[in-house]
Design an enzyme around this catalytic site. Structure first.
Site, mmCIF file in Angstrom:
data_model
loop_
_atom_site.group_PDB
_atom_site.id
_atom_site.type_symbol
_atom_site.label_atom_id
_atom_site.label_comp_id
_atom_site.label_asym_id
_atom_site.label_seq_id
_atom_site.Cartn_x
_atom_site.Cartn_y
_atom_site.Cartn_z
ATOM 1 N N TYR A 161 0.944 -1.310 -0.180
ATOM 2 C CA TYR A 161 0.014 0.143 -0.118
ATOM 3 C C TYR A 161 0.983 1.310 -0.067
ATOM 4 O O TYR A 161 0.731 2.325 -0.756
ATOM 5 C CB TYR A 161 -0.772 -0.058 1.460
ATOM 6 C CG TYR A 161 -1.855 1.139 1.139
ATOM 7 C CD1 TYR A 161 -3.120 1.103 0.349
ATOM 8 C CD2 TYR A 161 -1.655 2.230 2.287
ATOM 9 C CE1 TYR A 161 -4.221 2.094 0.563
ATOM 10 C CE2 TYR A 161 -2.546 3.213 1.966
ATOM 11 C CZ TYR A 161 -3.799 3.003 1.323
ATOM 12 O OH TYR A 161 -4.953 4.301 1.473
HETATM 13 N N1 LIG Z 1 -10.014 6.172 5.000
HETATM 14 C C1 LIG Z 1 -8.869 6.443 5.109
HETATM 15 O O1 LIG Z 1 -8.413 6.491 6.272
HETATM 16 C C2 LIG Z 1 -7.933 6.751 4.045
HETATM 17 C C3 LIG Z 1 -6.559 7.205 4.346
HETATM 18 C C4 LIG Z 1 -5.762 7.338 3.096
HETATM 19 C C5 LIG Z 1 -6.146 7.382 1.882
HETATM 20 N N2 LIG Z 1 -7.551 6.597 1.677
HETATM 21 C C6 LIG Z 1 -7.562 6.464 0.540
HETATM 22 O O2 LIG Z 1 -9.019 6.976 -0.094
HETATM 23 C C7 LIG Z 1 -9.473 6.286 -0.995
HETATM 24 C C8 LIG Z 1 -10.948 6.109 -0.626
HETATM 25 O O3 LIG Z 1 -10.870 5.326 0.319
HETATM 26 P P1 LIG Z 1 -12.092 5.350 1.667
HETATM 27 O O4 LIG Z 1 -11.543 5.076 2.709
HETATM 28 O O5 LIG Z 1 -13.169 5.839 1.240
HETATM 29 O O6 LIG Z 1 -12.447 3.593 1.252
HETATM 30 P P2 LIG Z 1 -13.701 2.929 0.717
HETATM 31 O O7 LIG Z 1 -13.828 1.471 0.749
HETATM 32 O O8 LIG Z 1 -15.071 3.476 1.255
HETATM 33 O O9 LIG Z 1 -14.020 3.551 -0.762
HETATM 34 C C9 LIG Z 1 -13.166 2.878 -1.853
HETATM 35 C C10 LIG Z 1 -13.910 3.061 -3.111
HETATM 36 O O10 LIG Z 1 -13.202 2.594 -3.974
HETATM 37 C C11 LIG Z 1 -13.886 1.622 -4.728
HETATM 38 N N3 LIG Z 1 -13.154 0.442 -5.475
HETATM 39 C C12 LIG Z 1 -12.229 -0.273 -4.914
HETATM 40 N N4 LIG Z 1 -11.691 -0.989 -5.686
HETATM 41 C C13 LIG Z 1 -12.309 -0.811 -6.900
HETATM 42 C C14 LIG Z 1 -12.176 -1.437 -8.055
HETATM 43 N N5 LIG Z 1 -11.233 -2.157 -8.578
HETATM 44 N N6 LIG Z 1 -12.978 -0.581 -9.000
HETATM 45 C C15 LIG Z 1 -14.029 0.102 -8.856
HETATM 46 N N7 LIG Z 1 -13.798 0.796 -7.541
HETATM 47 C C16 LIG Z 1 -13.264 0.093 -6.491
HETATM 48 C C17 LIG Z 1 -15.070 1.030 -3.623
HETATM 49 O O11 LIG Z 1 -15.940 0.011 -4.094
HETATM 50 C C18 LIG Z 1 -15.234 2.271 -2.925
HETATM 51 O O12 LIG Z 1 -16.404 2.856 -3.495
HETATM 52 C C19 LIG Z 1 -8.848 4.792 -1.351
HETATM 53 O O13 LIG Z 1 -7.775 5.634 -2.437
HETATM 54 C C20 LIG Z 1 -8.120 4.997 -0.118
HETATM 55 O O14 LIG Z 1 -6.720 4.304 -0.214
HETATM 56 C C21 LIG Z 1 -8.093 6.348 2.775
#
Ligand SMILES: NC(=O)c1ccc[n+]([C@@H]2O[C@H](COP(=O)([O-])OP(=O)(O)OC[C@H]3O[C@@H](n4cnc5c(N)ncnc54)[C@H](O)[C@@H]3O)[C@@H](O)[C@H]2O)c1
Length: 257
Positions: A161
Site C-alpha cells: 500500500y
Molecule cells: N479512509 C482512510 O483512512 C484513507 C486514508 C488515506 C487514503 N485513503 C484512500 O482514499 C480512497 C477512498 O478510500 P475510502 O476510505 O473512502 O474507502 P472505501 O472502501 O469506502 O472507498 C473505496 C472506493 O473505491 C472503490 N473501489 C475499490 N476497488 C475498486 C475497483 N477495483 N474498481 C472500482 N472501484 C473500486 C470501492 O468500491 C469504494 O467505492 C482510497 O484510495 C484509499 O486508499 C483512505
C-alpha cells in the site's frame, strides 16, 4: 464582492471513481453542492444508483457508470460516458483505492501485492489516459488523485500500500509536468486516517488503535470523509489555477511531525 455567489465547480463536468462509499461518496455530495455535473464510477451499482437519485433530488445533474478501475476498457467507457452525456470532462477525482493490509512484508503473498498495486496504481493509470485525452479536446482540465499519508511516509505492515500510494504521487507529478503547458493540472490529496466504513471496521477490530493514531496526530482526531472531499473540490476548481504537481496532506498535521 458583488453578484451572485457561485459554487466552486459551477458549470464543470466531473468524474469521481470509488464513488459508492467513503471519501468518494462524500466527494460526490460536495462536488454536487459546488455545482458540478457528475459521473460517479464504482462497481456497486445499487449504491451508485441510490446516490445518483439523492443528488438528482437536490437538483444536481448526476449519472453513474459501473466500472472496475483495474480494467482499462471500463475506464475508457466511463470517460466516454461522461463526454457523451455532458459534452466534456473538466475534472476528475481518481479516488478508488483499497488495501492497507496488516501483514508483515516477509509473509505477504504475491497475490495481495498485485491486487493492491492493480487497484491503487493501475486504477489511476487506467483513468488518467482517457481523462487527459478528453481534457485535451476542450483545452484543459484538472485531475486529483487520491494518495494517502502512506504515499508520503512509511507505516509498518503495509508495504504494498505504501509503495502503491508513493507511485500515485509519482504518477501525479509526471502527468502534471507533461501536461502543465497544455492546460491540465494534476494534483493529489494525501488523507490521514478518515472515518469511512473500512476504517470503522478496523477500529472495531483493533481495540486502542484509534487512540494510538490520535496520539500521533497534532489535531488529535480522525478526519471525516467530507474534509478530504473539500480539498479535492478546491484542487479541481479554477481557484487552484496555479497549483499543479502537488500532493496535499489532509491529515491534521500527521505528516508534519
Ligand atoms: N479512509 C482512510 O483512512 C484513507 C486514508 C488515506 C487514503 N485513503 C484512500 O482514499 C480512497 C477512498 O478510500 P475510502 O476510505 O473512502 O474507502 P472505501 O472502501 O469506502 O472507498 C473505496 C472506493 O473505491 C472503490 N473501489 C475499490 N476497488 C475498486 C475497483 N477495483 N474498481 C472500482 N472501484 C473500486 C470501492 O468500491 C469504494 O467505492 C482510497 O484510495 C484509499 O486508499 C483512505
Amino acid at each position: 464582492m458583488q453578484g451572485q455567489r457561485q459554487g466552486l465547480l459551477e458549470g464543470k463536468v466531473a468524474l469521481i471513481t470509488g464513488a459508492s462509499s467513503g471519501i468518494g461518496a462524500a466527494a460526490a455530495r460536495v462536488f454536487a453542492r459546488e455545482g458540478a455535473a457528475l459521473v460517479l464510477v464504482a462497481r456497486r451499482e445499487e449504491r451508485l444508483a441510490a446516490l445518483v437519485e439523492e443528488l438528482r433530488e437536490q437538483g444536481a445533474r448526476a449519472r453513474y457508470a459501473v466500472a472496475d478501475v483495474t480494467v482499462r476498457t471500463d475506464a475508457e467507457a466511463a470517460v466516454a460516458d461522461a463526454v457523451e452525456a455532458f459534452g466534456r470532462l473538466d475534472c476528475a477525482f481518481n479516488n478508488a483505492g483499497w488495501g492497507l493490509g496488516r501483514t508483515p512484508l516477509h509473509e505477504m503473498d504475491d497475490d495481495l501485492y498485485h491486487r493492491i498495486m492493480d487497484v491503487n496504481v493501475g486504477g489511476v493509470w487506467n483513468f488518467l489516459r482517457p481523462e487527459i485525452a478528453a481534457m485535451l479536446e476542450t483545452g484543459g482540465g484538472s485531475i486529483v488523485n487520491n494518495s494517502s499519508v502512506g504515499g508520503l511516509l512509511a507505516t509498518p505492515v503495509a508495504a504494498p500500500y505504501v509503495a502503491a500510494k508513493h507511485a500515485v504521487v509519482g504518477l501525479t507529478k509526471a502527468a502534471a509536468a507533461e501536461y502543465a503547458a497544455r492546460g491540465i493540472r494534476v494534483n493529489a490529496v494525501a488523507p490521514g486516517t478518515t472515518r469511512t466504513e473500512v476504517v470503522q471496521e478496523w477500529f472495531a477490530a483493533v481495540p486502542g488503535i484509534e487512540a494510538q493514531l490520535h496520539a500521533g496526530t497534532p489535531q488529535p482526531r480522525t478526519a471525516e470523509p467530507y474534509e478530504i472531499a473539500e480539498a479535492a473540490a478546491w484542487l479541481c476548481s479554477d481557484r487552484a489555477s496555479f497549483v499543479t504537481g502537488v500532493t496535499m496532506p489532509v491529515d491534521g498535521g500527521f505528516t508534519m511531525v
